[in-house]
Design an enzyme around this catalytic site. Structure first.
Site: not given
Ligand SMILES: *Cc1c(COP(=O)(O)O)cnc(C)c1O
Length: 406
Positions: A194, A219, A69, A122
């Site tokens: 973010d 992403k 972990r 988001y």
């Molecule tokens: C998709 C996304 C997230 C979340 O990511 P996940 O891996 O789907 O939880 C966070 N911030 C932004 C801007 C996103 O587009």
């Protein structure tokens, strides 16, 4: 944790030495070929238990790795790479982008604190603040993403966190990150950004004064629509507290996913360059269409945040939105349902093109969405733009036939 391990003789350049160009670091960072018997990529360590040679060693936790972990050579490879690319002090990996957002917020906040969050975040970020942080006595206030240095007027004595996302989800407002980060620093407010849209390749939040940079590795880092992963990278100030929060929460990412993410990372630069070029081309084409009221892409001169994007960012990814002219749900479905190359679905950052309709009005609280028609977010993949544009052109003809505005 990346910084805490010794550097081996045959470690590739780039992890602790002078900065190399980004394209080189994307390829070299985090790789320790001496540990992989010469193989190019790190092996996938599937492991929970680590065996110690003696009771004494066990008591002292005197091994480079102590428990699955808490990290393996597989996770360390990606952590080190992301730390390097983000110009941070350390990185933690978690099972999703949303978990990375949660971990960053949990690092900087406690009961009784006030948190400022951009209205353009988001949507699940908002759900975490309103549905989870609120239960633990943290008050969230949403602010206009374009507030700039004026954010200082919203600081209260108990404001402990400022959350940014630039450009904003779905509506693509650009934030004045350096001005906001400077105001927060003066007031002793921790900043989290973010950075999923730009990735560390096109924007480095920590170099612009941010404390914790958040990346949904799901992403562009993954890049193939086949993993869920999140990462938080902190500056020197916040790294020990981020690492501690991560350890306490038990929120670790699995080895196969981490392997795939480091694999995706090596081609991030060539993929993003193509996403950028194709994205701008399709956005410009859409801007010339009578069915489209406005294109929301920071790299277009028409975007209100274009100046900020040009000043702070070195590139754009393949995600942007349009506001259509007035049109019914029926017209919207006629446009999108029969697209051949654009899938309808959430998430983005893979090699394929996507479209998704959106309406921010039900959940935004600090700003208004005043467009006359529906919003559509596009992700431009790696297909040939001539085919993508032909697909959109046929879709727009269906929109007009179904009564959609021009
Ligand atoms: C998709 C996304 C997230 C979340 O990511 P996940 O891996 O789907 O939880 C966070 N911030 C932004 C801007 C996103 O587009």
């Amino acid at each position: 944790m990346s910084k805490n391990k010794g550097i081996s003789d045959s470690e590739l350049p780039g992890d602790d030495g002078p900065a190399l160009h980004m394209d080189t670091e994307i390829v070299t960072s985090g790789r320790r070929i001496d540990q992989y018997n010469g193989f190019v990529n790190p092996p996938v360590y599937q492991g929970s238990t680590v065996l110690y040679p003696t009771v004494e060693a066990l008591k002292a936790r005197d091994l480079p790795y102590t428990y699955g972990r808490r990290g393996t050579p597989t996770t360390e490879a990606l952590e080190t790479a992301l730390t390097r690319l983000e110009r941070g002090a350390g990185t933690v990996l978690v099972p999703s982008g949303l978990a990375a957002i949660a971990t960053a917020l949990q690092t900087v906040l406690k009961a009784g604190d006030h948190l400022l969050v951009t209205d353009s975040c988001y949507q699940p970020t908002r759900n975490f603040c309103d549905g989870w942080l609120a239960r633990f006595g943290v008050e969230t206030e949403y602010y206009d993403p374009c507030i700039g240095a004026g954010i200082a007027d919203l600081f209260r004595p108990n404001t402990k966190g400022l959350f940014l996302e630039s450009p904003g989800s779905q509506t693509f407002e650009m934030q004045d990150v350096p001005a906001m980060a400077a105001a927060a620093r003066t007031a002793g407010v921790a900043t989290i950004l973010d950075n999923t849209w730009a990735t560390a390749l096109y924007f480095r939040p920590i170099e612009h004064g941010i404390d914790i940079s958040v990346q949904a590795g799901t992403k562009y880092v993954g890049g193939h629509s086949d993993i869920m992963l999140g990462a938080d990278t902190a500056n020197e100030d916040w790294w020990p507290r981020l690492r501690k929060t991560w350890e306490l929460s038990g929120s670790c990412a699995g080895p196969d996913v981490v392997y795939l993410a480091q694999r995706g990372l090596r081609t991030l630069s060539v993929r993003l360059e193509r996403h950028m070029r194709s994205g701008i081309e399709v956005a410009r084409w859409l801007e010339g269409r009578p069915e489209v009221a406005r294109v929301l892409h920071p790299a277009l001169e028409s975007h209100p945040g274009h100046r900020l994007w040009k000043r702070d960012y070195s590139g754009a990814s393949g995600l942007f939105s349009v506001a259509m002219k007035q049109g019914s749900d029926k017209a919207l479905s006629a446009f999108l349902d029969q697209l051949q190359l654009f899938g309808l679905g959430f998430s983005w950052g893979g090699y394929e093109s996507l479209a998704v309709p959106f309406d921010p009005r039900p959940y935004r609280t600090a700003t208004d969405w005043r467009e006359e028609g529906p919003g559509i977010r596009f992700h431009i993949g790696l297909e040939d733009t001539r085919d993508l544009i032909a697909d959109l052109e046929a879709g727009l003809a269906r929109w007009r036939e179904a009564g959609g505005g021009t």
